[in-house]
Write a protein that holds these residues in place. Structure first.
Motif: not given
Length: 120
Positions: A84-112
């Protein structure tokens, strides 16, 4: 390894809203903490939000706190990002990914990913 498909992006004016979805394949989705990430042109990918396996722990990057909400439905193998309340600086490609306990991506693979463009 879980397969992920992001959707829900688009072009919206500043102040508008979008809801992103990330559909996961496989029966192990509920065993993963999940994160939403974004990458703007010329910038490194950054974490936006994270949610634990049972949604008891949620974290947000400071710039989106109070505007974005992450949620998940383990029965549907889907994680969401309400923006909500989107700003121009939110412009980006958004991805989801499984993460570790420290919130880092678990895998090097990303979706589209899914493109979010916010006009001023």
């Amino acid at each position: 390894q879980v397969q992920l498909v992001e959707s829900g992006g688009g072009l919206v004016q500043a102040g508008g809203s979008l809801r992103l979805s990330c559909a996961a394949s496989g029966r192990t989705f509920s065993t993963y903490a999940m994160g939403w990430f974004r990458q703007a042109p010329g910038k490194e990918r950054e974490r936006v939000a994270g949610i634990s396996r049972s949604a008891t722990t949620i974290t947000y990057e400071d710039s989106v706190k109070g505007r974005f909400t992450i949620s998940r439905d383990n029965a549907k193998n889907t994680v969401y990002l309400q923006m909500n309340s989107l700003k121009p600086e939110d412009t980006a490609v958004y991805y989801c990914a499984p993460v570790s306990a420290s919130w880092s991506p678990l895998y090097k693979y990303w979706g589209q990913g899914t493109q979010v463009t916010v006009s001023s």
